[in-house]
Design a protein around this motif. Structure first.
Motif, short mmCIF file in Angstrom:
data_model
loop_
_atom_site.label_atom_id
_atom_site.label_comp_id
_atom_site.label_asym_id
_atom_site.label_seq_id
_atom_site.Cartn_x
_atom_site.Cartn_y
_atom_site.Cartn_z
N GLY A 365 0.80 -1.28 0.06
CA GLY A 365 -0.05 -0.03 -0.06
C GLY A 365 0.74 1.24 0.03
N CYS A 393 -3.67 -7.71 1.43
CA CYS A 393 -3.39 -6.57 1.56
C CYS A 393 -2.87 -5.86 0.01
CB CYS A 393 -2.59 -5.92 2.65
SG CYS A 393 -3.33 -6.41 4.25
N ALA A 397 -4.87 -3.33 -2.40
CA ALA A 397 -4.13 -2.25 -2.87
C ALA A 397 -3.84 -1.89 -4.28
CB ALA A 397 -2.79 -2.15 -2.23
N ARG A 402 -11.19 -6.25 -4.09
CA ARG A 402 -11.12 -5.73 -2.77
C ARG A 402 -12.26 -5.69 -1.95
NH1 ARG A 402 -10.45 -0.49 -5.67
NH2 ARG A 402 -8.28 -0.85 -5.71
N PRO A 408 -7.79 2.33 2.15
CA PRO A 408 -6.30 2.21 1.74
C PRO A 408 -5.37 2.59 3.12
CG PRO A 408 -7.35 3.49 0.03
CD PRO A 408 -8.49 3.28 1.23
#
Length: 534
Positions: A365, A393, A397, A402, A408
């Motif tokens: 991220g 994750c 990202a 998602r 985020p």
């Protein structure tokens, strides 16, 4: 080695939530979906549902008229790999399942990394991928189942915009120049307005959106022509409706036709070569064949080394070593990166990130400088128990797959203690090397019960702390703990958790220490900070 401020990832990771790929987040191009663990369900336009278990993949064809429904169940890690079906052999026209051998799985994880980061993995070539694509057992769902060449005239890529919405659009177009969305459609995807996007492109790059996209497409065309794709393939890949359209734009910009450029390039010493974009095109192009081969391939003996060009980011980027080892070069300093280590790479610092052979990393991220104050790399080690969660994750990202409530900024929560410890450096630091090393060790051990008080130092260290910080070592450790505690409380952590994270065995002991230092109890301080932020 980078110093780890505090331990992380030593307990159980959070649960992996369900996720889905929304139509607005999914470019209209073929998609290869591989399920590493858990279960995913795929459906096209209300047709039969394809249920994928761990170790299975699906070829999802491109059809602008068909709505894709892709949903993963809780606990699932599924990697979306965008493919360019208009290059090479055409992909299947129907939703198709295939099996992924276990020995190829880390290779696919690294392929995802290469598709969504600036890494250039030269070993991920046409020949290597072709082995993977010789797979048996492909079957459609049953009805019962629910080194960059600058190109002509020194051509370089167009300047990237800085504004967040325009930058998100530019990043996606750099990955896939053929995306043919209007400015209005792009605005919906990046939560902006068409007027703002147009203004930001012009202000940041000196080009209108349409001019910028044209240069982006021509840059991609240069690279693919250099990789020996024919003009018809290149036109389709970079978003021109016809060969003639590409030829007119190419000649207008460079003074030669695409065919003439390719012929000229072949005559150069050294001939043609694969740039990063062209190599990625070869990889994703060849993935199409995975569902068409009948013999079982052997997995590659090793994963090739990879690296990024020297570059800077306008945001902090979080990168995690899933396998093997790598490095981060900033200036003349090299930071080693080991398996399980996640590193915040600070914004506005020119750097090179590298991976050694048989190593895999993933981006987790980003964070804006406003959310995270960072001038030097910040590192944390996660245990293997966190692997699947951290992969989820990364997928959230860097792809449209998602959770519905995806935030985020949640990656900052994983580093709450580390960020707080980094900010504790605002406590006056000693300047002499040995005393500073003791200070850093105190910060690393600040979460151990009584840990900061078990460091045995000599009289000269105590004297250095008094002379260079104005505090005794004991007082300095107390101030550092209180600085960390203050940031954790301001971030919403309950006082009982803050007590543990700063090394206090009992909440009353922590509350008394905090109250003496700040003149407020932990709860009163937290309430005051909450009211200030409302």
């Amino acid at each position: 080695m980078l110093p780890s401020s505090l331990a992380a990832g030593v307990g159980d990771p959070p649960p992996i939530p369900a996720a889905r790929l929304r139509p607005t987040d999914a470019p209209v191009r073929p998609l290869l979906l591989w399920v590493r663990t858990g279960t995913a369900r795929v459906r096209l336009d209300g047709g039969p549902e394809l249920r994928l278990e761990a170790g299975e993949g699906a070829w999802i064809p491109a059809d602008g008229r068909a709505e894709r429904a892709i949903v993963t169940e809780p606990g699932t890690v599924a990697f979306p790999l965008w493919s360019h079906a208009r290059l090479g052999a055409p992909g299947p026209s129907e939703l198709t399942r295939f099996d992924v051998p276990g020995a190829w799985q880390d290779w696919l994880i690294q392929l995802f990394n290469l598709q969504v980061t600036p890494f250039n993995g030269h070993g991920y070539s046409h020949e290597a991928i072709e082995e993977l694509l010789r797979r048996p057992g492909t079957r459609p769902p049953e009805s019962a189942e629910a080194g960059r060449d600058p190109g002509p005239a020194g051509f370089t890529s167009p300047t990237m915009p800085y504004a967040p919405g325009a930058r998100a659009v530019a990043d996606e177009l750099m990955r896939d120049p053929a995306l043919d969305l209007t400015v209005e459609q792009w605005a919906v995807r990046v939560l902006s307005s068409a007027r703002t996007l147009r203004r930001d492109f012009l202000a940041d790059t000196g080009l209108t959106f349409e001019q910028w996209r044209l240069l982006c497409r021509l840059g991609a065309a240069v690279e693919l022509l250099a990789a020996d794709y024919d003009v018809d393939q290149v036109a389709a890949r970079v978003g021109f409706a016809s060969r003639n359209g590409l030829t007119r734009a190419f000649k207008g910009r460079f003074g030669v036709t695409p065919h003439e450029f390719g012929r000229e390039l072949s005559a150069r010493p050294g001939g043609r070569g694969l740039t990063q974009r062209a190599a990625a095109a070869r990889q994703t192009d060849d993935l199409i064949r995975m569902v068409r081969r009948t013999d079982t391939p052997a997995a590659p003996e090793m994963l090739p080394a990879a690296s990024t060009p020297s570059h800077t980011n306008d945001i902090h980027v979080l990168s995690w070593m899933y396998r093997g080892s790598g490095y981060l070069d900033i200036g003349d300093r090299r930071y080693e990166r080991e398996r399980g280590v996640a590193t915040w790479i600070p914004a506005e610092r020119e750097h090179v990130t590298g991976l050694r052979e048989n190593s895999v990393s993933l981006p987790l991220g980003n964070a804006s400088p406003g959310d995270l104050r960072l001038t030097e790399p910040l590192q944390v080690r996660f245990s293997p128990a966190w692997d699947d969660y951290l992969m989820s994750c990364s997928i959230s990202a860097r792809s449209g797959l998602r959770p519905d409530d995806h935030d985020p900024r949640h990656v900052l929560d994983l580093f709450a203690e580390q960020v707080a410890a980094q900010r504790a450096l605002s406590v006056p630091m000693p300047t002499s090397p040995r005393a500073r090393a003791v200070a850093m060790e105190c910060l690393r051990r600040i979460g151990e019960p009584g840990g900061t008080y078990t460091i045995d130092v000599g009289a000269e260290i105590h004297r250095a702390f008094r002379d260079e910080t104005g505090m005794t070592l004991g007082r300095w450790r107390y101030a550092a703990r209180m600085r960390v505690a203050r940031d954790l409380l301001a971030g919403g952590a309950p006082p009982s958790a803050v007590a543990r994270r700063t090394g206090y065995a009992h909440l009353p002991t922590f509350s008394a220490a905090f109250s003496r230092f700040h003149g407020l109890s932990p709860r009163d301080y937290q309430q005051r900070e909450s009211e200030r932020n409302q």
